[in-house]
Design a protein around this motif. Structure first.
Motif, PDB file in Angstrom:
ATOM      1  N   ASP A  93       0.879  -1.084  -0.011  1.00 62.60           N
ATOM      2  CA  ASP A  93       0.043  -0.065  -0.060  1.00 62.60           C
ATOM      3  C   ASP A  93       0.971   1.167   0.127  1.00 62.60           C
ATOM      4  N   PHE A  94       1.348   1.537  -1.249  1.00 61.72           N
ATOM      5  CA  PHE A  94       2.620   2.701  -1.191  1.00 61.72           C
ATOM      6  C   PHE A  94       2.476   3.937  -0.634  1.00 61.72           C
ATOM      7  N   PRO A  95       1.139   4.587  -0.955  1.00 59.88           N
ATOM      8  CA  PRO A  95       0.967   6.040  -0.377  1.00 59.88           C
ATOM      9  C   PRO A  95       1.036   5.762   1.332  1.00 59.88           C
ATOM     10  N   ILE A  96       0.510   4.767   1.841  1.00 63.12           N
ATOM     11  CA  ILE A  96       0.556   4.556   3.592  1.00 63.12           C
ATOM     12  C   ILE A  96       2.039   4.349   3.859  1.00 63.12           C
ATOM     13  N   PHE A  97       2.636   3.428   3.050  1.00 63.11           N
ATOM     14  CA  PHE A  97       3.941   2.858   3.227  1.00 63.11           C
ATOM     15  C   PHE A  97       4.898   4.092   3.207  1.00 63.11           C
ATOM     16  N   LEU A  98       4.880   5.030   2.141  1.00 62.82           N
ATOM     17  CA  LEU A  98       5.742   5.925   2.182  1.00 62.82           C
ATOM     18  C   LEU A  98       5.606   7.094   3.481  1.00 62.82           C
ATOM     19  N   ARG A  99       4.545   7.270   3.654  1.00 62.70           N
ATOM     20  CA  ARG A  99       4.036   7.995   4.772  1.00 62.70           C
ATOM     21  C   ARG A  99       4.656   7.605   6.162  1.00 62.70           C
ATOM     22  N   LEU A 100       4.705   6.192   6.266  1.00 64.06           N
ATOM     23  CA  LEU A 100       5.239   5.770   7.554  1.00 64.06           C
ATOM     24  C   LEU A 100       6.834   5.569   7.695  1.00 64.06           C
ATOM     25  N   LEU A 101       7.321   6.017   6.569  1.00 62.44           N
ATOM     26  CA  LEU A 101       8.871   6.339   6.328  1.00 62.44           C
ATOM     27  C   LEU A 101       9.294   7.709   7.029  1.00 62.44           C
ATOM     28  N   LYS A 102       8.457   8.548   6.967  1.00 65.15           N
ATOM     29  CA  LYS A 102       8.386   9.923   7.744  1.00 65.15           C
ATOM     30  C   LYS A 102       8.623   9.609   9.200  1.00 65.15           C
ATOM     31  N   LEU A 103       9.241  10.700   9.947  1.00 67.12           N
ATOM     32  CA  LEU A 103       9.347  10.597  11.341  1.00 67.12           C
ATOM     33  C   LEU A 103       7.923  10.823  11.904  1.00 67.12           C
ATOM     34  N   PRO A 104       7.407  10.354  12.966  1.00 70.09           N
ATOM     35  CA  PRO A 104       6.090  10.430  13.507  1.00 70.09           C
ATOM     36  C   PRO A 104       6.136  11.706  14.287  1.00 70.09           C
ATOM     37  N   TYR A 105       4.751  12.312  14.031  1.00 69.36           N
ATOM     38  CA  TYR A 105       4.396  13.391  15.114  1.00 69.36           C
ATOM     39  C   TYR A 105       3.192  12.978  15.779  1.00 69.36           C
ATOM     40  N   PHE A 106       3.035  12.884  16.908  1.00 69.34           N
ATOM     41  CA  PHE A 106       1.882  12.199  17.745  1.00 69.34           C
ATOM     42  C   PHE A 106       0.941  13.643  18.181  1.00 69.34           C
ATOM     43  N   ASN A 107       0.031  13.498  17.368  1.00 72.75           N
ATOM     44  CA  ASN A 107      -0.930  14.674  17.457  1.00 72.75           C
ATOM     45  C   ASN A 107      -1.973  14.581  18.387  1.00 72.75           C
ATOM     46  N   VAL A 108      -1.888  14.323  19.608  1.00 71.80           N
ATOM     47  CA  VAL A 108      -2.585  14.007  20.792  1.00 71.80           C
ATOM     48  C   VAL A 108      -3.608  15.173  20.965  1.00 71.80           C
ATOM     49  N   ASN A 109      -3.543  16.312  20.586  1.00 74.80           N
ATOM     50  CA  ASN A 109      -4.501  17.382  20.787  1.00 74.80           C
ATOM     51  C   ASN A 109      -5.224  17.640  19.762  1.00 74.80           C
ATOM     52  N   ASN A 110      -5.087  16.869  18.350  1.00 75.45           N
ATOM     53  CA  ASN A 110      -5.864  16.895  17.217  1.00 75.45           C
ATOM     54  C   ASN A 110      -5.929  18.263  16.772  1.00 75.45           C
ATOM     55  N   LEU A 111      -4.504  18.861  16.565  1.00 73.61           N
ATOM     56  CA  LEU A 111      -4.292  20.343  15.820  1.00 73.61           C
ATOM     57  C   LEU A 111      -4.265  20.138  14.437  1.00 73.61           C
ATOM     58  N   GLN A 112      -5.497  20.613  14.059  1.00 68.49           N
ATOM     59  CA  GLN A 112      -5.829  20.448  12.545  1.00 68.49           C
ATOM     60  C   GLN A 112      -5.243  21.642  11.696  1.00 68.49           C
ATOM     61  N   LYS A 113      -4.645  22.592  12.340  1.00 62.45           N
ATOM     62  CA  LYS A 113      -3.913  23.667  11.476  1.00 62.45           C
ATOM     63  C   LYS A 113      -2.597  23.510  11.449  1.00 62.45           C
ATOM     64  N   GLU A 114      -2.040  22.592  12.110  1.00 63.07           N
ATOM     65  CA  GLU A 114      -0.427  22.354  11.894  1.00 63.07           C
ATOM     66  C   GLU A 114      -0.114  21.698  10.743  1.00 63.07           C
TER      67      GLU A 114
END
Length: 245
Positions: A93-114
């Motif tokens: 599933d290449f679109p998701i796989f490529l995104r997984l190669l990026k460093l993660p950002y844990f958006n626990v506050n659900n900040l849509q504007k970032e």
């Protein structure tokens, strides 16, 4: 782990924490029914809804539960623990796989504007869903949303059921060679054919305090059979998901 990962964490909740959640599980009534989504005798709402946010403001137990789940350390733990399995699950599933190669950002506050962070980092966020299934309700076979990495659930039975009833009310996981990237829900004749032509690999008991989870891929088929419980009772669960935006 093959063709998808299923796991259990025993005693995910403390006795006191579980009891408080059970006693404060939001009730469905005429006043709030319009704020809750319903389908196939199933009612549910999640942490993105106005109703959930209202509950957080008004109920200390729900608020504390939310803060415990929307905790960056907890989300990072699950993401790190299963990261290699996420990659394996999405290797085609290449679109998701490529995104997984990026460093993660844990958006626990659900900040849509970032949006800048979302461009350079892989935004990972939790979603909590409260689920209620009434008598004759069910969940047809499906594999879950494509943007979902991890699904976890715990049950909140109001009474103790015998072993047969526990299995009947649990979640069935299936082995199937049919790919379902887009999470098509198999209804009516498709559901019947699927059940007749595939095998159950695991059926969770409908028990207390334990957490059951699985990693989403194109084969992660699961369902809840039509249930038989007394009227005005519900099969209640809390479902916790890790999503990428």
């Amino acid at each position: 782990k093959d063709p998808y990962c299923i796991f259990r964490i025993e005693n995910f909740y403390t006795d006191d924490g579980y009891k408080k959640l059970l006693n404060n599980f939001p009730k469905i009534n005429e006043k709030n029914e319009k704020e809750i989504i319903s389908y196939n005798n199933k009612y549910y709402f999640n942490s993105d809804s106005h109703f959930y946010k209202k509950l957080r403001r008004e109920n200390e137990v729900i608020s504390n539960f939310h803060n415990n789940i929307f905790n960056e350390s907890l989300i990072e733990y699950f993401y790190t623990k299963f990261y290699n399995l996420f990659l394996k699950a999405r290797k085609k599933d290449f679109p998701i796989f490529l995104r997984l190669l990026k460093l993660p950002y844990f958006n626990v506050n659900n900040l849509q504007k970032e949006t800048i962070k979302k461009i350079f980092l892989n935004s990972v966020r939790p979603i909590v869903e409260f689920s209620y299934i009434m008598n004759n309700g069910k969940v047809v076979p499906h594999t879950d949303n494509r943007n979902k990495l991890l699904s976890m659930l715990t049950y909140f039975p109001d009474e103790i059921y015998d072993d047969e009833k526990n299995i009947e009310l649990g979640t069935k996981f299936w082995i199937s060679n049919t790919k379902n990237y887009e999470n098509t829900h198999y209804k009516d004749d498709l559901e019947t054919a699927f059940i007749n032509n595939n095998k159950i690999v695991y059926n969770t008991p409908f028990d207390k305090k334990n957490l059951y989870g699985f990693i989403k891929n194109e084969y992660s088929w699961h369902s809840v059979s039509q249930i038989n419980i007394p009227d005005k009772k519900f099969r209640k669960s809390i479902n916790i998901s890790l999503m990428i935006d």
